[in-house]
Design an enzyme around this catalytic site. Structure first.
Site, PDB file in Angstrom:
ATOM      1  N   ARG A 104      68.924  38.508  91.225  1.00 43.17           N
ATOM      2  CA  ARG A 104      68.665  37.064  91.190  1.00 43.17           C
ATOM      3  C   ARG A 104      68.822  36.546  89.775  1.00 43.17           C
ATOM      4  O   ARG A 104      68.372  37.189  88.829  1.00 43.17           O
ATOM      5  CB  ARG A 104      67.209  36.785  91.566  1.00 43.17           C
ATOM      6  N   THR A 108      68.257  30.015  88.089  1.00 46.18           N
ATOM      7  CA  THR A 108      68.689  29.279  89.293  1.00 46.18           C
ATOM      8  C   THR A 108      68.140  29.904  90.582  1.00 46.18           C
ATOM      9  O   THR A 108      68.192  29.289  91.646  1.00 46.18           O
ATOM     10  CB  THR A 108      70.226  29.283  89.397  1.00 46.18           C
ATOM     11  N   ASP A 198      57.518  41.787  89.500  1.00 45.62           N
ATOM     12  CA  ASP A 198      58.943  42.096  89.660  1.00 45.62           C
ATOM     13  C   ASP A 198      59.069  43.546  90.141  1.00 45.62           C
ATOM     14  O   ASP A 198      58.797  44.490  89.390  1.00 45.62           O
ATOM     15  CB  ASP A 198      59.682  41.900  88.326  1.00 45.62           C
ATOM     16  N   ASP A 201      61.295  46.053  88.107  1.00 45.29           N
ATOM     17  CA  ASP A 201      60.675  46.422  86.829  1.00 45.29           C
ATOM     18  C   ASP A 201      59.473  47.335  87.049  1.00 45.29           C
ATOM     19  O   ASP A 201      59.265  48.296  86.295  1.00 45.29           O
ATOM     20  CB  ASP A 201      60.235  45.163  86.072  1.00 45.29           C
TER      21      ASP A 201
HETATM   22  C1  PRP Z   1      64.081  41.422  93.714  1.00 44.96           C
HETATM   23  C2  PRP Z   1      63.790  42.096  95.033  1.00 44.96           C
HETATM   24  C3  PRP Z   1      64.722  41.377  95.989  1.00 44.96           C
HETATM   25  C4  PRP Z   1      64.791  39.992  95.404  1.00 44.96           C
HETATM   26  C5  PRP Z   1      63.997  39.063  96.271  1.00 44.96           C
HETATM   27  O1  PRP Z   1      65.252  41.899  93.151  1.00 44.96           O
HETATM   28  O2  PRP Z   1      63.985  43.491  94.990  1.00 44.96           O
HETATM   29  O3  PRP Z   1      66.000  41.958  96.065  1.00 44.96           O
HETATM   30  O4  PRP Z   1      64.209  40.050  94.106  1.00 44.96           O
HETATM   31  O5  PRP Z   1      64.087  37.740  95.837  1.00 44.96           O
HETATM   32  P1  PRP Z   1      64.788  36.622  96.720  1.00 44.96           P
HETATM   33  O6  PRP Z   1      64.265  36.750  98.101  1.00 44.96           O
HETATM   34  O7  PRP Z   1      64.340  35.340  96.070  1.00 44.96           O
HETATM   35  O8  PRP Z   1      66.270  36.798  96.626  1.00 44.96           O
HETATM   36  P2  PRP Z   1      65.751  41.454  91.682  1.00 44.96           P
HETATM   37  O9  PRP Z   1      66.775  40.374  91.776  1.00 44.96           O
HETATM   38  O10 PRP Z   1      64.557  41.160  90.803  1.00 44.96           O
HETATM   39  O11 PRP Z   1      66.517  42.729  91.174  1.00 44.96           O
HETATM   40  P3  PRP Z   1      65.915  44.158  90.755  1.00 44.96           P
HETATM   41  O12 PRP Z   1      65.470  44.850  92.031  1.00 44.96           O
HETATM   42  O13 PRP Z   1      67.063  44.841  90.120  1.00 44.96           O
HETATM   43  O14 PRP Z   1      64.791  43.937  89.801  1.00 44.96           O
HETATM   44  N1  URA Z   2      61.424  39.586  93.415  1.00 48.29           N
HETATM   45  C1  URA Z   2      60.415  40.387  93.033  1.00 48.29           C
HETATM   46  O1  URA Z   2      60.645  41.528  92.608  1.00 48.29           O
HETATM   47  N2  URA Z   2      59.160  39.931  93.116  1.00 48.29           N
HETATM   48  C2  URA Z   2      58.869  38.709  93.578  1.00 48.29           C
HETATM   49  O2  URA Z   2      57.693  38.332  93.642  1.00 48.29           O
HETATM   50  C3  URA Z   2      59.944  37.887  93.972  1.00 48.29           C
HETATM   51  C4  URA Z   2      61.196  38.356  93.890  1.00 48.29           C
END
Ligand code: PRP
Ligand code: URA
Length: 207
Positions: A104, A108, A198, A201
């Site tokens: 994400r 945005t 997150d 992370d």
């Molecule tokens: C997180 C999570 C989902 C997404 C959810 O991934 O693992 O894939 O956010 O958010 P959404 O429903 O608003 O799309 P992130 O983009 O943080 O990537 P990461 O797993 O690499 O940290």
């Molecule tokens: N992605 C995450 O990892 N945590 C949240 O709370 C939302 C999106």
């Protein structure tokens, strides 16, 4: 939303509460996401069609029911879907694995696919693993890609969802969603509250 199943399982909730603790160390965040992945998978696949396999038991040669594990493809959404994938693979040892990496944009909140490596999904049961459904944008991107490859069935395993996120993703009526908890708030930065922060992370010690 008859395609959405909320899994009220004590062991799942116990693991989720541990993950909610912001001080839980990454190795244990991964471990408990793996446990939850397993529980959601067991729930999702409890009524699968079985075939008979001949087994030489201690005393006899007989036929017994088995799943054709080769028909299943697990697709973790990188990064945070990886520990749930590990849990699923401990059960479905011979499943195939395909990868979708989706990130994400923090400003945005739009999700972008930055890596894709999927095996042939035609007529397979695809199991998506991603702990968080916040805006739903990442899961929608994943489902659209997977649907375009003509699988037999799509199952999504998710640990926490927002109400807004579930509403959006459940419009895919032919996808089944297995969800551990629904949290009340999606804040203005797109985070689920109380949530787990997150998830990527938290798993990989990159805070
Ligand atoms: C997180 C999570 C989902 C997404 C959810 O991934 O693992 O894939 O956010 O958010 P959404 O429903 O608003 O799309 P992130 O983009 O943080 O990537 P990461 O797993 O690499 O940290
Ligand atoms: N992605 C995450 O990892 N945590 C949240 O709370 C939302 C999106």
């Amino acid at each position: 939303m008859e395609n959405v199943f909320f899994i009220d399982n004590s062991i799942l909730q116990n693991s989720l509460t541990k993950i909610r603790d912001k001080n839980l160390k990454p190795s244990l965040v991964r471990k408990h996401l793996s446990v939850i992945g397993k529980i959601l998978l067991i729930e999702a696949l409890k009524n699968e069609t079985l075939e008979l396999k001949q087994v030489e038991t201690w005393f006899t040669m007989d036929n017994f029911p088995v799943m054709n594990e080769d028909d299943y493809v697990i697709v973790p959404i990188l990064r945070a879907g990886l520990p749930m994938m590990e849990g699923c693979l401990e059960i479905l040892e011979d499943a195939k694995v395909g990868f979708l990496a989706i990130k994400r944009d923090e400003e945005t909140l739009e999700s972008k696919v930055y890596y894709e490596r999927l095996p042939d999904l035609k007529d397979k049961t695809v199991i998506i693993t991603d702990p968080m459904v916040a805006t739903g944008g990442s899961l929608i991107k994943a489902i659209e890609i997977i649907k375009s490859r003509n699988p037999k069935k799509i199952i999504s395993l998710n640990v926490i969802a927002s109400k807004e996120g579930i509403k959006k993703v459940s419009k895919f009526k032919d996808v089944l969603f297995y969800i551990g908890a629904v949290d009340p708030i999606l804040n203005d930065k797109g985070y689920i509250v109380p949530g787990i922060g997150d998830a990527g992370d938290r798993c990989f010690n990159t805070l």
